[in-house]
Structure formats: structure tokens, C-alpha cells
Design an enzyme around this catalytic site. Structure first.
Site, PDB file in Angstrom:
ATOM      1  N   GLU A  73       0.848  -1.210   0.000  1.00 23.00           N
ATOM      2  CA  GLU A  73       0.000   0.000   0.000  1.00 23.00           C
ATOM      3  C   GLU A  73       0.878   1.254   0.000  1.00 23.00           C
ATOM      4  O   GLU A  73       0.627   2.224   0.738  1.00 23.00           O
ATOM      5  CB  GLU A  73      -0.925   0.019   1.235  1.00 23.00           C
ATOM      6  CG  GLU A  73      -1.748  -1.235   1.435  1.00 23.00           C
ATOM      7  CD  GLU A  73      -2.861  -1.384   0.397  1.00 23.00           C
ATOM      8  OE1 GLU A  73      -2.998  -0.511  -0.477  1.00 23.00           O
ATOM      9  OE2 GLU A  73      -3.580  -2.395   0.458  1.00 23.00           O
ATOM     10  N   TYR A 100     -14.688  -0.978  -5.207  1.00 22.09           N
ATOM     11  CA  TYR A 100     -13.864  -0.856  -6.419  1.00 22.09           C
ATOM     12  C   TYR A 100     -14.001  -2.087  -7.310  1.00 22.09           C
ATOM     13  O   TYR A 100     -14.275  -3.179  -6.832  1.00 22.09           O
ATOM     14  CB  TYR A 100     -12.393  -0.718  -6.040  1.00 22.09           C
ATOM     15  CG  TYR A 100     -12.087   0.518  -5.226  1.00 22.09           C
ATOM     16  CD1 TYR A 100     -11.907   1.755  -5.851  1.00 22.09           C
ATOM     17  CD2 TYR A 100     -11.966   0.454  -3.834  1.00 22.09           C
ATOM     18  CE1 TYR A 100     -11.610   2.889  -5.108  1.00 22.09           C
ATOM     19  CE2 TYR A 100     -11.672   1.590  -3.089  1.00 22.09           C
ATOM     20  CZ  TYR A 100     -11.489   2.804  -3.738  1.00 22.09           C
ATOM     21  OH  TYR A 100     -11.209   3.929  -2.999  1.00 22.09           O
TER      22      TYR A 100
HETATM   23  C1  LIG Z   1      -8.264   3.163  -6.471  1.00 20.60           C
HETATM   24  C2  LIG Z   1      -8.171   3.661  -5.069  1.00 20.60           C
HETATM   25  C3  LIG Z   1      -7.940   2.787  -4.029  1.00 20.60           C
HETATM   26  N1  LIG Z   1      -7.871   3.235  -2.756  1.00 20.60           N
HETATM   27  C4  LIG Z   1      -7.638   2.295  -1.650  1.00 20.60           C
HETATM   28  C5  LIG Z   1      -8.554   1.109  -1.635  1.00 20.60           C
HETATM   29  C6  LIG Z   1      -7.747   0.040  -0.932  1.00 20.60           C
HETATM   30  O1  LIG Z   1      -7.941   0.220   0.472  1.00 20.60           O
HETATM   31  C7  LIG Z   1      -6.317   0.382  -1.323  1.00 20.60           C
HETATM   32  C8  LIG Z   1      -5.783  -0.463  -2.452  1.00 20.60           C
HETATM   33  O2  LIG Z   1      -5.654  -1.806  -2.050  1.00 20.60           O
HETATM   34  P1  LIG Z   1      -5.079  -2.975  -3.020  1.00 20.60           P
HETATM   35  O3  LIG Z   1      -4.145  -3.742  -2.136  1.00 20.60           O
HETATM   36  O4  LIG Z   1      -4.368  -2.357  -4.171  1.00 20.60           O
HETATM   37  O5  LIG Z   1      -6.240  -3.787  -3.425  1.00 20.60           O
HETATM   38  O6  LIG Z   1      -6.340   1.740  -1.757  1.00 20.60           O
HETATM   39  C9  LIG Z   1      -7.998   4.584  -2.479  1.00 20.60           C
HETATM   40  O7  LIG Z   1      -7.896   5.010  -1.314  1.00 20.60           O
HETATM   41  N2  LIG Z   1      -8.244   5.461  -3.497  1.00 20.60           N
HETATM   42  C10 LIG Z   1      -8.328   5.051  -4.786  1.00 20.60           C
HETATM   43  O8  LIG Z   1      -8.529   5.910  -5.697  1.00 20.60           O
END
Ligand SMILES: Cc1cn([C@H]2C[C@H](O)[C@@H](COP(=O)(O)O)O2)c(=O)[nH]c1=O
Ligand SMILES: Nc1ncnc2c1ncn2[C@@H]1O[C@H](COP(=O)(O)OP(=O)(O)O)[C@@H](O)[C@H]1O
Ligand SMILES: [Zn+2]
Length: 273
Positions: free
Chosen positions: A158, A242
Site C-alpha cells: 500500500e 472498487y
Molecule cells: C483506487 C483507489 C484505491 N484506494 C484504496 C482502496 C484500498 O484500500 C487500497 C488499495 O488496495 P489494493 O491492495 O491495491 O487492493 O487503496 C484509495 O484510497 N483510493 C483510490 O482511488
């Protein structure tokens, strides 16, 4: 012309295995056998200096500037949309480093509380213990200064949530000789650069861009579509919020969202008037 960068001091030692940080490693090996064997700290070998400290000083050069850092580390970056397998790939690489006898640690952002704070978990449920932190600069102290010195490989998941990603990775690889493996979103739901992930590309030894499967047509998915109305950049969530999409379905998905928003807004206006 003679280079000032010629190795000069015995601190240019060979890259040697270090004592494992047994705390984390033994935890990790519970989830991922086989357990790495015990390391015997080896005597560092030295490279004969080609010129002495004094000879450098006599030329008026600051020795601190020439003091070589640890043997150079590495930075490997894994990016892609959500559900592309970034965390899975990170876990596999860390597991493989650990199986090869290297001391490893994983850091994730404490903003992501989806699966608790003590482990990173893939969308399939595979997991490894980790340290959840608000920033990367607090890692050394949290982990322990001695334990940090013994560490070979640092995994960061992350990565988009860490503002100090660039400085941490540069310091860890260039100065401390760590191998850093970074996984994160390159783009947010608007397909704009997310956090500092893209900033570290110029620092990286390798960059891997993974793809997911478009949830609507099954083709390769490069983007993450947010299904809800929220507009803040950071919004923690999984498949409830998502979905991974191809270019065509990203564009049509955004059109549908815009249309829905317009309808809802016009209904609100009618209700108010
Ligand atoms: C696209 C996007 C994602 N996020 C957040 C959502 C999840 O908590 C993480 C990504 O987790 P992963 O391990 O890649 O599945 O990021 C966000 O905050 N804002 C966005 O635009
Ligand atoms: N739309 C989806 N919803 C839930 N899980 C999915 C979806 N698409 C793929 N997956 C699963 O998620 C796994 C990848 O998880 P993970 O490594 O956590 O991805 P990332 O870290 O890139 O978000 C895939 O192997 C697949 O089994
Ligand atoms: Zn599609």
C-alpha cells in the site's frame, strides 16, 4: 583522469549475509515454511585501500563525503490496479527471500485497517505478519535500531499511502544497503498519479506493472473504477467499492457514474424547489 570515487576505505566490504532478525522471521516462517537456517555471522573481508584517509584529507576533501555507505541495495517496484496481484507478488518475493536465508520485514500503512494491523492479506486471503505504520520514517525506531541493521529485505505494501516513500527508499537502498520491494497503486480511481509511487520509478532497479481481469468483460484490466459516489482520493475498501476494468469499461463506467450523478442532482433540485 583519476577518479575520486575509487574505493578507499576498508568499509567497502563484501556483501555478507547478516544475522537474521529472528523475531519477525520466525513469525513469518509460521505462515511460510520452510524455515530459513541459522546464519553464522562471517568475518567481513576488506578491500585494500588505494589511498589512505590522510592522503584524501591532504587534498582538502572531506572524508565524510567519501565514506562509502553499505554495499548498494536495490529497489523493486510492483504497480497496477486493485486486484492485480500486487500483494500476492510482494508476499511471494518476501517468502522467497526469507527461504533463501535473508532477514525480512514487511511494512504496510496503518490507514488500511481492512484485515487488522498485524498482517498484510491478499484478496485471496494469503497473509504474512507486518508492521502497520503511519509513515516510513518511524520504521527504524519501531523495528529496533539493531534489528534494522541486521535486516536484508524490506517489503512495503500500500505504498501510495506513504508520503515519505521517496526518502525512505533512497536512504534504505543507497545508504543502508537494503533490498526494498515496494507494492502500490500507480493510479487512483481517476487514473491520476497516486501518492509518491511514481516518484520512486527513477530510483528503481526494476518496475513491474501487473494487470487484473476486467470485471465486466474479462479482458486485461489496467484501471480501478470506484463504484460509489465518494470523491476523496483516499477511500479504504475492497470489491464493495472498487472493481478492476479495461479501458473501454473504465470510460463507459465513468459515463454511467456521471449520468447517475446528474440525475440525482436534478432530483435533489426538484425536491428542494
Ligand atoms: C483506487 C483507489 C484505491 N484506494 C484504496 C482502496 C484500498 O484500500 C487500497 C488499495 O488496495 P489494493 O491492495 O491495491 O487492493 O487503496 C484509495 O484510497 N483510493 C483510490 O482511488
Ligand atoms: N474483482 C475481484 N474481486 C475480488 N477478488 C478478486 C477480483 N479480481 C481478482 N481477485 C482476486 O484477487 C487476487 C489478487 O489479490 P491481491 O494480491 O491482494 O491484489 P492487489 O494487491 O493487486 O489488490 C487475485 O489473484 C484474484 O484471486
Ligand atoms: Zn472490460
Amino acid at each position: 583522469m583519476k577518479s575520486f570515487l575509487t574505493p578507499t576505505l576498508s568499509a567497502f566490504t563484501s556483501h555478507l549475509p547478516k544475522t537474521a532478525h529472528l523475531g519477525l522471521l520466525s513469525l513469518a516462517s509460521k505462515s511460510f515454511p520452510p524455515n530459513p537456517t541459522i546464519f553464522l555471522p562471517l568475518k567481513p573481508t576488506t578491500v585494500s585501500p588505494t589511498c589512505s584517509i590522510r592522503s584524501i584529507q591532504s587534498r582538502g576533501v572531506h572524508t565524510e563525503q567519501l565514506t562509502p555507505p553499505s554495499p548498494p541495495g536495490e529497489i523493486h517496484v510492483i504497480v497496477g490496479p486493485m486486484f492485480a496481484g500486487k500483494t500476492t507478488t510482494l508476499l511471494r518475493r518476501i517468502q522467497s527471500e526469507s527461504s533463501n536465508g535473508r532477514s525480512v520485514a514487511i511494512i504496510k500503512s496503518n490507514k488500511d485497517t481492512r484485515y487488522g494491523l498485524d498482517s498484510i492479506v491478499t484478496h485471496d486471503g494469503a497473509k504474512l505478519p507486518c508492521l502497520a505504520l503511519p509513515d516510513l520514517s518511524s520504521f527504524r525506531e519501531n523495528f529496533g535500531l539493531d534489528a534494522y541493521d541486521q535486516l536484508d529485505v524490506i517489503g512495503i505494501d500500500e505504498a501510495q499511502f506513504f508520503e515519505d516513500l521517496y526518502d525512505f527508499c533512497r536512504e534504505a537502498a543507497d545508504h543502508d544497503g537494503k533490498r526494498v520491494i515496494v507494492a502500490g497503486l500507480d493510479g487512483n480511481y481517476l487514473r491520476r498519479s497516486f501518492g509518491s509511487v511514481l516518484d520512486i520509478i527513477p530510483l528503481a532497479d526494476s518496475v513491474t506493472k501487473l494487470t487484473a481481469r476486467c470485471e465486466l468483460c474479462g479482458k486485461r484490466a489496467f484501471f480501478t473504477l470506484r463504484k460509489t459516489e465518494e470523491t476523496q482520493t483516499e477511500l479504504i475498501g475492497g470489491a464493495d467499492v472498487y472493481m478492476p476494468v479495461c479501458r473501454q469499461h473504465y470510460v463507459s463506467g465513468q459515463v454511467v457514474k456521471e449520468a447517475a450523478k446528474t440525475v440525482l442532482e436534478s432530483q435533489n433540485i426538484q425536491c428542494v424547489s
